[in-house]
Design a protein around this motif. Structure first.
Motif, PDB file in Angstrom:
ATOM      1  N   GLY A  98       3.038   5.266   8.974  1.00  0.00           N
ATOM      2  CA  GLY A  98       3.321   4.289   7.918  1.00  0.00           C
ATOM      3  C   GLY A  98       2.125   4.122   6.997  1.00  0.00           C
ATOM      4  O   GLY A  98       2.259   4.058   5.773  1.00  0.00           O
ATOM      5  N   ALA A  99       0.932   4.077   7.577  1.00  0.00           N
ATOM      6  CA  ALA A  99      -0.288   3.963   6.762  1.00  0.00           C
ATOM      7  C   ALA A  99      -0.439   5.192   5.875  1.00  0.00           C
ATOM      8  O   ALA A  99      -0.781   5.090   4.700  1.00  0.00           O
ATOM      9  CB  ALA A  99      -1.508   3.789   7.669  1.00  0.00           C
ATOM     10  N   ARG A 100      -0.145   6.362   6.441  1.00  0.00           N
ATOM     11  CA  ARG A 100      -0.279   7.612   5.678  1.00  0.00           C
ATOM     12  C   ARG A 100       0.717   7.657   4.520  1.00  0.00           C
ATOM     13  O   ARG A 100       0.389   8.055   3.412  1.00  0.00           O
ATOM     14  CB  ARG A 100      -0.073   8.805   6.612  1.00  0.00           C
ATOM     15  N   LEU A 101       1.962   7.197   4.805  1.00  0.00           N
ATOM     16  CA  LEU A 101       2.980   7.163   3.748  1.00  0.00           C
ATOM     17  C   LEU A 101       2.515   6.327   2.567  1.00  0.00           C
ATOM     18  O   LEU A 101       2.880   6.578   1.425  1.00  0.00           O
ATOM     19  CB  LEU A 101       4.287   6.548   4.279  1.00  0.00           C
ATOM     20  N   ASN A 102       1.711   5.313   2.875  1.00  0.00           N
ATOM     21  CA  ASN A 102       1.273   4.395   1.836  1.00  0.00           C
ATOM     22  C   ASN A 102      -0.137   4.694   1.336  1.00  0.00           C
ATOM     23  O   ASN A 102      -0.747   3.870   0.649  1.00  0.00           O
ATOM     24  CB  ASN A 102       1.371   2.952   2.346  1.00  0.00           C
ATOM     25  N   GLU A 104      -2.949   4.839   2.802  1.00  0.00           N
ATOM     26  CA  GLU A 104      -4.012   3.961   3.284  1.00  0.00           C
ATOM     27  C   GLU A 104      -4.951   4.717   4.218  1.00  0.00           C
ATOM     28  O   GLU A 104      -4.513   5.574   4.994  1.00  0.00           O
ATOM     29  CB  GLU A 104      -3.407   2.745   3.998  1.00  0.00           C
ATOM     30  N   THR A 106      -6.518   3.537   6.707  1.00  0.00           N
ATOM     31  CA  THR A 106      -6.624   2.848   7.992  1.00  0.00           C
ATOM     32  C   THR A 106      -6.669   3.833   9.151  1.00  0.00           C
ATOM     33  O   THR A 106      -5.869   4.767   9.221  1.00  0.00           O
ATOM     34  CB  THR A 106      -5.393   1.928   8.193  1.00  0.00           C
TER      35      THR A 106
ATOM     36  N   PHE B  72       6.231   1.620  12.951  1.00  0.00           N
ATOM     37  CA  PHE B  72       6.538   1.684  11.518  1.00  0.00           C
ATOM     38  C   PHE B  72       6.854   0.283  10.980  1.00  0.00           C
ATOM     39  O   PHE B  72       6.354  -0.120   9.929  1.00  0.00           O
ATOM     40  CB  PHE B  72       7.761   2.580  11.270  1.00  0.00           C
ATOM     41  N   SER B  77       7.281  -0.808   7.169  1.00  0.00           N
ATOM     42  CA  SER B  77       8.249   0.201   6.728  1.00  0.00           C
ATOM     43  C   SER B  77       9.660  -0.174   7.173  1.00  0.00           C
ATOM     44  O   SER B  77       9.843  -0.900   8.148  1.00  0.00           O
ATOM     45  CB  SER B  77       7.897   1.577   7.303  1.00  0.00           C
TER      46      SER B  77
END
Lengths: 317, 386
Positions: A98-102, A104, A106, B72, B77
């Motif tokens: 999720g961090a990578r998708l955004n 970030e 982190t 997620f 997400s």
């Protein structure tokens, strides 16, 4: 302590906060860990390594999450997801993706005990390693189910009494680093709490490297080990010195480097066992332990960068 | 809208994909997936989708599939997974965890009997086992309803007044593997229907612990917040129905779906595709002059207590069909509906169609005959259809 001993490294200037450190310690005052808890020391090291890097932690049900204290307080100076016992690496997989998708930066860290790593979390851990998820997974190994009052895990060493092995455990612990290296993860290493410079270097590398990184930390548990709280670091030093706890790192699952050279002191080994009440009830066969150490080191030497010339026979000091 | 011939499994994957893409302007979409018959085709199709700002993790177990969704979702997400039967049993710990974390994860569950002994066909025991997990549960009757309910589930579960995970249940093979004409909406409409997810309690870089220790008082309050959210769900669902019709131009079925209830003295209550067969029998009975109607409990959690009480008001004989078995009690639907029946009504439970037993019109006729001939009710009886 013998400062000339080659297993001893110059100590960092204490493990407390410094101006170069993060704004607040990773493990804050008011945490519920027992005195002398090796995990607490490990978290201080990790705090140094993290510095101002943005991190999110995933901690399964274990001492590591109990220490955060009750809602709405948290003894962690970082965001933490308290995961179910077996789920740390899987929850972290979602969190890091999720961090990578955004976009970030982190870094996601799993902080798990030996029960959540060697036992109930093994399938989850193995799968996350196979997928090469971008996670730093740190196992603080106190060789026991500490949170539930001291039952054996598959990390409990031969000879240790626990509440479920009252006569002493009759088999050796799992070779967790061997298991993780066999996944050919980018980085796997053991950390000695008695070697802070080496430890913090590995934590830093582990934090910033890409892909799945696994760090193993022998974490004395005075409550479970029935040892003096003040002696934890000294016990780890003896474990390293005697060869019982090898300090090494493996890059790409194959490229093995030994970081601290033991002198295979039989005395250190004997002292390590004598100083812990958990080994008292069982008639621990130190020759058996020594043989296992020798076999382990033969293997490490074969795989390591250093030639097979090092001492691994008994040494009397 | 495009008319497509789809199994409910494929319709589910496409609905999840549409919902996932719709969150591209927010924090994206994530899924943890693991195969199990009869759900596998759903996650297979999902894995073939190209979802902008989306990522599907192929995990090693259902337990981890839900854990990945938790990771997620806790990062903000939108999430999806699918499972069935023993997969749900294996996943159960994290299903409860997702409920306690108050994460609006959407899971499509294909209802399949639990084993061993192994049997891959429909009954509702698997998802009913999770009725106390703090998830909203819908039970669908056809493929279109499955797809529509998945889209609606995101809007409902993600509403800040609700903030609960949602399970969209469908009958194994009867729907999961049966191809039917299905309207799959265009992305632009889904974008209009689903606002970007803004999860208020997602973790960021603020130092706090999510899911840590709870003292007794905090625990009872946190748990009661789940109950409060559940009780407010039906009102929000009514809003979702309105919005759904405005955007997609078709109705989203009610929490309790009535059939020929206007003057009905007798009622047959069921869930899922059993209701389709019941409707045929009602039509035939009506031609014979029998004043019988039917109710389908579509929303099972929260249980639409008031709607059921209202629909059951004034009816004299009520049959409750359970495609599940709670050993030692009988049927779960029966046990939940019985207290909502009007005083003096005869309520009889029938357990039928376990392990995929084919419920035919003749079986429902037998239920109706039994219901009308009874002098008094008894504990649920097994009506063998196998």
């Amino acid at each position: 302590m013998d400062r000339n001993c080659n297993t001893c490294e110059p100590l960092l200037g204490g493990t407390s906060q410094t101006s170069a450190d993060r704004a607040e310690p990773l493990l804050r005052a008011g945490n519920t860990n027992c005195g002398g808890c090796g995990m607490s020391i490990g978290l201080q090291f990790l705090s140094h390594a993290i510095a101002d890097t943005p991190v999110q932690m995933v901690i399964p049900a274990c001492c590591g999450i109990v220490t955060a204290g009750p809602y709405p307080y948290s003894a962690y100076g970082a965001p933490v997801v308290a995961a179910t016992f077996a789920s740390a690496a899987a929850v972290a997989s979602g969190l890091t993706a999720g961090a990578r998708l955004n976009g970030e930066a982190t870094r996601v860290i799993c902080w798990a005990g030996d029960g959540g790593t060697y036992d109930i979390g093994m399938a989850t851990l193995s799968a996350a390693a196979e997928r090469n998820e971008d996670i730093l997974y740190i196992c603080y190994d106190n060789e026991i189910y500490g949170n539930t009052g001291g039952q054996r895990s598959s990390a409990t060493p031969y000879g240790a009494t626990t509440t479920t092995t009252p006569l002493g455990k009759d088999v050796e612990k799992k070779d967790i680093l061997g298991i993780m290296a066999a996944h050919r993860v980018p980085y796997a290493a053991t950390i000695s709490l008695a070697h802070p410079e080496d430890a913090v270097r590995k934590l830093r590398h582990g934090l910033h490297a890409k892909g799945f990184r696994f760090l193993h930390m022998l974490a004395p548990c005075p409550t479970g080990w029935k040892s003096e709280p003040a002696e934890g670091v000294g016990l780890v030093r003896k474990a390293v010195q005697s060869g019982l706890y090898p300090v090494y790192e493996i890059f790409g699952g194959r490229d093995l480097t030994i970081d601290v050279e033991p002198d295979f002191s039989r005395d250190a080994l004997a002292q390590y066992f004598e100083a812990q009440g958990r080994f008292k009830a069982a008639d621990v066969d130190l020759d058996r332990v020594q043989r296992a150490i020798s076999e382990n080191w033969m293997e490490l030497r074969r795989r390591g960068r250093r030639p097979v010339t090092g001492k691994f026979e008994r040494v009397s000091v | 809208m495009t008319q497509e011939l789809l199994t409910a499994n494929h319709a589910s994957a496409l609905a999840a994909t549409l919902a996932g893409r719709a969150n591209r302007s927010a924090r994206g979409f994530g899924a943890g997936v693991y195969p199990i018959t009869p759900q596998t085709e759903c996650i297979e199709l999902l894995c073939k989708q190209d979802i902008e700002k989306g990522h599907v993790v192929r995990v090693e177990s259902e337990h981890s599939a839900m854990a990945v969704c938790i990771g997620f979702a806790i990062g903000g997400s939108r999430t999806f997974t699918a499972s069935s039967s023993n997969g749900l049993a294996y996943m159960a710990e994290n299903v409860f965890a997702a409920g306690f974390y108050r994460l609006p994860i959407v899971m499509m569950a294909v209802n399949r009997t639990l084993g061993p002994p192994w049997n891959i066909w429909v009954d509702h025991g698997d998802t009913l086992m999770l009725r106390d997990a703090g998830w909203i549960q819908f039970y669908c009757e056809d493929n279109q309803e499955v797809a529509d309910t998945i889209l609606a589930a995101y809007r409902l579960g993600e509403d800040a007044r609700v903030c609960l995970p949602v399970m969209v249940c469908q009958d194994a093979f009867v729907l999961s593997h049966t191809i039917a004409q299905t309207d799959m909406p265009e992305q632009a409409l889904v974008d209009k229907f689903l606002p970007p997810l803004d999860l208020k309690h997602r973790i960021s870089l603020q130092a706090r612990t999510v899911g840590g220790l709870d003292g007794a008082h905090e625990n009872e309050l946190h748990r009661w917040q789940q109950e409060t959210a559940m009780r407010g769900t039906e009102a929000v669902y009514a809003e979702v129905q309105t919005a759904f019709e405005e955007v997609f131009g078709r109705k989203l079925p009610d929490a309790v779906v009535p059939y020929r209830m206007d003057d009905a003295e007798f009622v047959i209550v069921s869930m899922g595709t059993t209701h389709s067969t019941v409707r045929h029998v009602i039509d035939a009975a009506r031609e014979r002059g029998v004043k019988v109607g039917a109710l389908r409990v579509r929303l099972f959690r929260p249980l639409p207590v008031q709607a059921l009480e209202t629909w059951l008001e004034g009816r004299t004989r009520i049959a409750v069909l359970d495609r599940d078995l709670c050993p030692g009690l009988g049927g779960i639907l029966w046990s939940e509906v019985r207290p909502l029946a009007p005083q003096g009504a005869l309520v009889q439970g029938y357990v039928m169609g376990l392990g995929g037993g084919d419920i035919r019109p003749a079986n429902i006729e037998k239920v109706l005959a039994d219901l009308l001939a009874r002098e008094k009710s008894e504990r649920p009886v097994l009506l063998e259809v196998g």
